[in-house]
Structures are given as C-alpha cells and as structure tokens.
Design a protein around this motif. Structure first.
Motif, PDB file in Angstrom:
ATOM      1  N   TYR A  79       0.538  -1.501   0.147  1.00 28.52           N
ATOM      2  CA  TYR A  79       0.149  -0.107   0.077  1.00 28.52           C
ATOM      3  C   TYR A  79       0.646   1.431  -0.070  1.00 28.52           C
ATOM      4  N   GLY A  80       1.830   1.204   0.819  1.00 29.45           N
ATOM      5  CA  GLY A  80       3.162   2.331   0.053  1.00 29.45           C
ATOM      6  C   GLY A  80       3.497   3.201   1.270  1.00 29.45           C
ATOM      7  N   HIS A  81       2.472   3.137   1.634  1.00 29.17           N
ATOM      8  CA  HIS A  81       2.700   4.106   3.228  1.00 29.17           C
ATOM      9  C   HIS A  81       2.098   3.050   4.617  1.00 29.17           C
ATOM     10  N   ILE A  82       1.719   4.360   6.412  1.00 27.55           N
ATOM     11  CA  ILE A  82       0.457   4.068   6.616  1.00 27.55           C
ATOM     12  C   ILE A  82       0.195   4.947   7.332  1.00 27.55           C
ATOM     13  N   ASP A  83      -0.582   5.528   7.586  1.00 22.58           N
ATOM     14  CA  ASP A  83      -1.337   6.149   8.642  1.00 22.58           C
ATOM     15  C   ASP A  83      -1.388   6.245  10.366  1.00 22.58           C
ATOM     16  N   VAL A  84      -2.238   5.078  10.470  1.00 22.94           N
ATOM     17  CA  VAL A  84      -1.475   4.881  11.733  1.00 22.94           C
ATOM     18  C   VAL A  84      -1.816   3.423  12.002  1.00 22.94           C
ATOM     19  N   ALA A  85      -1.673   3.371  13.566  1.00 19.43           N
ATOM     20  CA  ALA A  85      -1.028   2.142  14.566  1.00 19.43           C
ATOM     21  C   ALA A  85      -1.859   1.615  15.326  1.00 19.43           C
ATOM     22  N   VAL A  86      -2.158   0.679  15.143  1.00 19.87           N
ATOM     23  CA  VAL A  86      -3.543   0.162  16.460  1.00 19.87           C
ATOM     24  C   VAL A  86      -2.285  -1.138  17.016  1.00 19.87           C
ATOM     25  N   ASN A  87      -1.523  -0.502  17.949  1.00 23.65           N
ATOM     26  CA  ASN A  87      -0.713  -2.094  18.419  1.00 23.65           C
ATOM     27  C   ASN A  87      -2.238  -2.996  20.350  1.00 23.65           C
ATOM     28  N   ASN A  88      -3.067  -4.017  18.824  1.00 26.11           N
ATOM     29  CA  ASN A  88      -3.708  -4.679  20.220  1.00 26.11           C
ATOM     30  C   ASN A  88      -3.530  -5.475  20.720  1.00 26.11           C
ATOM     31  N   ALA A  89      -2.359  -6.091  20.107  1.00 22.27           N
ATOM     32  CA  ALA A  89      -2.163  -7.419  20.369  1.00 22.27           C
ATOM     33  C   ALA A  89      -1.873  -7.580  22.095  1.00 22.27           C
ATOM     34  N   GLY A  90      -2.604  -8.829  22.729  1.00 25.56           N
ATOM     35  CA  GLY A  90      -2.210  -8.666  24.316  1.00 25.56           C
ATOM     36  C   GLY A  90      -2.896 -10.379  24.442  1.00 25.56           C
ATOM     37  N   ILE A 138      -1.996   4.381  18.324  1.00 25.81           N
ATOM     38  CA  ILE A 138      -3.056   4.044  19.693  1.00 25.81           C
ATOM     39  C   ILE A 138      -2.286   2.668  20.563  1.00 25.81           C
ATOM     40  N   ASN A 139      -2.051   2.458  21.302  1.00 28.22           N
ATOM     41  CA  ASN A 139      -1.405   1.511  21.972  1.00 28.22           C
ATOM     42  C   ASN A 139      -2.827   1.785  23.170  1.00 28.22           C
ATOM     43  N   VAL A 140      -3.749  -0.172  22.918  1.00 29.42           N
ATOM     44  CA  VAL A 140      -4.242  -0.605  24.284  1.00 29.42           C
ATOM     45  C   VAL A 140      -4.207  -1.071  24.929  1.00 29.42           C
ATOM     46  N   SER A 141      -4.305  -0.059  25.935  1.00 27.55           N
ATOM     47  CA  SER A 141      -3.879  -0.597  27.141  1.00 27.55           C
ATOM     48  C   SER A 141      -4.890  -1.495  27.796  1.00 27.55           C
TER      49      SER A 141
END
Length: 254
Positions: A79-90, A138-141
């Motif tokens: 896709y060439g780029h990233i705009d948003v990253a959501v780190n949800n793994a837990g 966005i880090n999911v705490s």
C-alpha cells in the motif's frame, strides 16, 4: 489503493481487535492486520471483504522482532504507506495472587503485552519518520493500566507499562507530527465474557453485581471501543497526544 488511508492493527483476528479492523474498514481505511491464529485471521479478512473493505492478513508473533519487521514491510510493499497503527495484541494471563503467579505465564504476559507493543512501535515509528508526514499510534492499554485488581498483578503491570511507553514516545516524536495515545477499555462484551458467566454459579447475579461498578450500568460493546480508535485517528483529535483515554463506562471514575 495507494491514495487511501492505511491502518495497521496488531492482534486483529478476534474480539476487540477484529472490531477495530472492521471499523477502520467501515471508515474507508485499507487495513493491514496481524495475529498468531491463521484461521481466525482469514475469517476476519473474509468479514472485511464482505462489507466491501480492502486489506490483508499477516500471520505474526509480535514478540519476534523479525516477524514485526516483515509485517510492516509487507503493508508498505502493498500500500506504500501507513497512516495509523493500533497496537492491540495482548493476552490476559491467569488469575493468581502475586506470590503464586507462575513465572512462565508472567514472562508470556510481559512478552506479548509490553515487548510486543514496544517492538511494534519501533517499526511503526521508523516508518512514520521515513514518510515524513506524521502519523498516529494508538496503544491499547486497559482500565487495569489505571488501577489494580486482585489476582491480576502482571496483567495490570503490563498495561501500566504501556501507558508509560506511550507518554514517553509522545514526547519524543511530537515535533515530527506523530501522535501517540493510550486507549484504556474497561469490560467489553465478547464471547469470552459469555463463557465466563456460563461457568460461574448464579451468573445473572454475578453479572448484575459487576455492572454496579460501571457508571453507565453496563460494559462496552467492542464496536464502541473500536469507534473511539477511529475517532482518535482523525482530524477531530488532531491535538490529542500523550493522552490516556478511558473507555470504561465510568469504572475508573470511582
């Protein structure tokens, strides 16, 4: 496709993560997401495509640096780029007192929740800096990143750590236009929660008592939490960074 906004989601194969993937797709994003379970990942991808969305699933263990690197690289290749990253793994670990907590499970909780978030942020931040036009992480705490709970010490510890990492990165990269936010969900209505109630005596009474701790008298749906992620990614939240956002129905207000 390359002119569309692109969201990256870790732990996107089931539960809250699946809802996050689908909500970003609903908002018009292309979504690259990962998880350790291939079958559930393919099921999520099928749901995304059925609702008219575009994206990819990549089988990935976020505790492995090379796997995370490959995940980010395949999104960029596609896709060439990233705009948003959501780190949800837990993972949640087990319910044990601190003195009795199994060390192997403690290590797993720290590896996935803390190290996994850290490794993901490293590659996401490097990509944002390379792109040169900002980005959102966005880090999911958890609500347990804001308080303690009996028999959940290591999980709470890991989620407190995510908040510290979030605030530090927000200070480091704000001048680059990169916003970093910690999301703190409370209880969420998922299939896992239904299983819990099915295995306790007097489930309706237990559920009723639990609901008293929420100012709104109920837990969140995964879609409600996912919609908050999408909003935090947009222009309406453009001046929010280094923030800790509870999505907990007022539970931590007590």
């Amino acid at each position: 496709m390359k002119d569309k906004k692109v969201a990256l989601v870790t732990g996107g194969t089931s539960g809250l993560g699946r809802s996050i993937v689908l909500e970003y797709a609903n908002a018009g994003y292309v979504v690259g997401f990962c998880g350790r379970r291939k079958q559930e990942g393919e099921e999520t991808l099928s749901l995304l495509q059925k609702q008219g969305g575009n994206g990819l699933f990549f089988k990935c263990d976020v505790t492995q640096s090379e796997a995370v690197r490959n995940f980010v690289e395949i999104i960029i290749e596609q896709y060439g780029h990233i705009d948003v990253a959501v780190n949800n793994a837990g993972i949640s670990g087990v319910l044990k007192t601190t003195a009795e907590y199994p060390l192997d499970i403690f290590d797993s909780v720290m590896d996935v929740n803390l190290k996994g978030t850290f490794l993901s942020m490293q590659f996401e931040l490097k990509q944002f800096l390379k792109q040169g036009h900002g980005g959102v992480i966005i880090n999911v705490s958890s609500a347990l990143g804001l308080r303690g709970k009996e028999k959940a010490g290591p999980y709470s510890m890991s989620k407190h750590g995510i908040i510290g990492l979030t605030k530090s990165a927000a200070l480091e990269y704000g001048a680059n236009g990169i916003r970093v936010i910690a999301l703190c969900p409370g209880g969420i209505q998922t299939e896992m929660d239904d299983v819990f109630y099915a295995n306790v005596p007097n489930p309706e009474e237990v559920k009723k008592e639990r609901m008293k701790s929420y100012a709104l008298g109920r837990m969140a749906t995964p879609e409600e939490v996912a919609k908050t992620c999408v909003w935090l990614s947009g222009d309406g939240a453009a001046f929010i960074t280094g923030a800790v956002i509870p999505v907990d129905g007022g539970k931590t207000a007590r």
